[in-house]
Design a protein around this motif. Sequence first.
Motif, PDB file in Angstrom:
ATOM      1  N   ARG A 103      79.982 106.728  73.049  1.00 49.23           N
ATOM      2  CA  ARG A 103      80.044 105.730  72.806  1.00 49.23           C
ATOM      3  C   ARG A 103      80.952 105.407  71.139  1.00 49.23           C
ATOM      4  NH1 ARG A 103      75.582 104.099  74.253  1.00 49.23           N
ATOM      5  NH2 ARG A 103      74.333 104.024  72.108  1.00 49.23           N
ATOM      6  N   GLU A 104      79.648 106.586  70.095  1.00 51.16           N
ATOM      7  CA  GLU A 104      80.335 107.650  69.067  1.00 51.16           C
ATOM      8  C   GLU A 104      81.409 107.392  69.380  1.00 51.16           C
ATOM      9  OE1 GLU A 104      77.954 110.424  67.864  1.00 51.16           O
ATOM     10  OE2 GLU A 104      76.028 108.775  67.306  1.00 51.16           O
ATOM     11  N   GLN A 107      83.833 103.882  69.183  1.00 52.50           N
ATOM     12  CA  GLN A 107      83.945 103.550  68.129  1.00 52.50           C
ATOM     13  C   GLN A 107      84.465 104.325  67.607  1.00 52.50           C
ATOM     14  OE1 GLN A 107      79.885 103.674  66.997  1.00 52.50           O
ATOM     15  NE2 GLN A 107      79.556 102.507  68.523  1.00 52.50           N
ATOM     16  N   ARG A 108      84.546 106.104  67.004  1.00 54.72           N
ATOM     17  CA  ARG A 108      86.272 106.095  65.802  1.00 54.72           C
ATOM     18  C   ARG A 108      87.292 105.862  66.450  1.00 54.72           C
ATOM     19  NH1 ARG A 108      83.719 110.501  62.963  1.00 54.72           N
ATOM     20  NH2 ARG A 108      81.448 110.608  63.003  1.00 54.72           N
ATOM     21  N   ASP A 112      84.463  99.455  71.067  1.00 54.33           N
ATOM     22  CA  ASP A 112      83.433  98.631  70.830  1.00 54.33           C
ATOM     23  C   ASP A 112      82.139  98.719  69.312  1.00 54.33           C
ATOM     24  OD1 ASP A 112      83.595  99.521  73.933  1.00 54.33           O
ATOM     25  OD2 ASP A 112      82.746 101.433  73.371  1.00 54.33           O
ATOM     26  N   LEU A 113      83.067  98.061  69.021  1.00 55.69           N
ATOM     27  CA  LEU A 113      82.869  97.580  67.458  1.00 55.69           C
ATOM     28  C   LEU A 113      82.035  96.262  67.459  1.00 55.69           C
ATOM     29  CD1 LEU A 113      85.886  98.636  65.264  1.00 55.69           C
ATOM     30  CD2 LEU A 113      83.947 100.110  65.702  1.00 55.69           C
ATOM     31  N   TYR A 116      78.538  96.086  69.790  1.00 50.85           N
ATOM     32  CA  TYR A 116      77.269  96.900  69.279  1.00 50.85           C
ATOM     33  C   TYR A 116      76.966  97.561  68.312  1.00 50.85           C
ATOM     34  CZ  TYR A 116      79.043  98.074  74.101  1.00 50.85           C
ATOM     35  OH  TYR A 116      78.901  98.349  75.423  1.00 50.85           O
ATOM     36  N   LEU A 117      77.611  96.890  67.200  1.00 52.13           N
ATOM     37  CA  LEU A 117      77.237  97.352  65.928  1.00 52.13           C
ATOM     38  C   LEU A 117      76.797  96.178  64.891  1.00 52.13           C
ATOM     39  CD1 LEU A 117      79.849 100.416  65.628  1.00 52.13           C
ATOM     40  CD2 LEU A 117      77.711 100.466  66.065  1.00 52.13           C
ATOM     41  N   LEU A 122      78.342  98.994  61.229  1.00 54.35           N
ATOM     42  CA  LEU A 122      79.768  99.723  60.477  1.00 54.35           C
ATOM     43  C   LEU A 122      79.584 100.180  59.306  1.00 54.35           C
ATOM     44  CD1 LEU A 122      80.859  96.346  62.013  1.00 54.35           C
ATOM     45  CD2 LEU A 122      81.441  98.199  62.762  1.00 54.35           C
ATOM     46  N   LEU A 125      79.358 104.172  59.581  1.00 54.23           N
ATOM     47  CA  LEU A 125      80.197 104.744  60.949  1.00 54.23           C
ATOM     48  C   LEU A 125      81.418 104.766  59.671  1.00 54.23           C
ATOM     49  CD1 LEU A 125      81.915 105.353  63.585  1.00 54.23           C
ATOM     50  CD2 LEU A 125      82.110 102.541  63.715  1.00 54.23           C
TER      51      LEU A 125
END
Length: 219
Positions: A103-104, A107-108, A112-113, A116-117, A122, A125
């Motif tokens: 998942r990370e 996101q990078r 999936d922003l 979830y976050l 955010l 991240l």
Amino acid sequence: MGNGKIEIKRIENPTNRQVTYSKRRNGLFKKAQELTVLCDAKISLLIFSSKGKCNEYISPNTTTKKIYDQYQNTLGIDLWNTHYESMQEQWRKLKEINDKLRRETGQRKGGDLMSYLSFDELRRLEQNMAASLTTIRDRKYHVIKTQTETCKKKVRNLEERYGDLLLKYEAKCEDTWFGLTADHGDYNSAVGFANEACNLYAPRLQAAGHPDLHHGGAF
């Protein structure tokens, strides 16, 4: 005189400790074998050394697994299921860690922003990506610097080789010129050749300085 009592504690000398381990281990195996023969007992004896080496004694016509299963039946427990449940729990934890890393990673990459976050997540991240970008840039500049220094070193080596070749060429030319006199000993011929060349060009130079000579003027 009787033997004195030996204090039961760890033997510090490694050589003595290994010798004692071998003797006591062989003594246990001998006692287990005698117990098997005399009493018709089923024995499974496992001994692990301090280095992790396993030494095993099993009664004839049996295996450690059979004795292990008989032990479970006698006590009414199931150690296999307990071990399986422990492995399942470990697998579940590893799966959670793997899902989090996946998942990370997504996101990078910008995925999936939305669902979830939170704002704090955010921001965290963003900080992590900024730190990663700084590390990447430092590594890039290090690689560029290393490649530049390598190229400069190659250029210097080529310049040095060119200088050496040029010196060798000039030295060879000088050896060839002096070879006319040194190698053949014909110094007078070389001097005479030079004088004839001078005499050959002298009339031309004199004629160029006196135009009347071209028209047959009287002396």
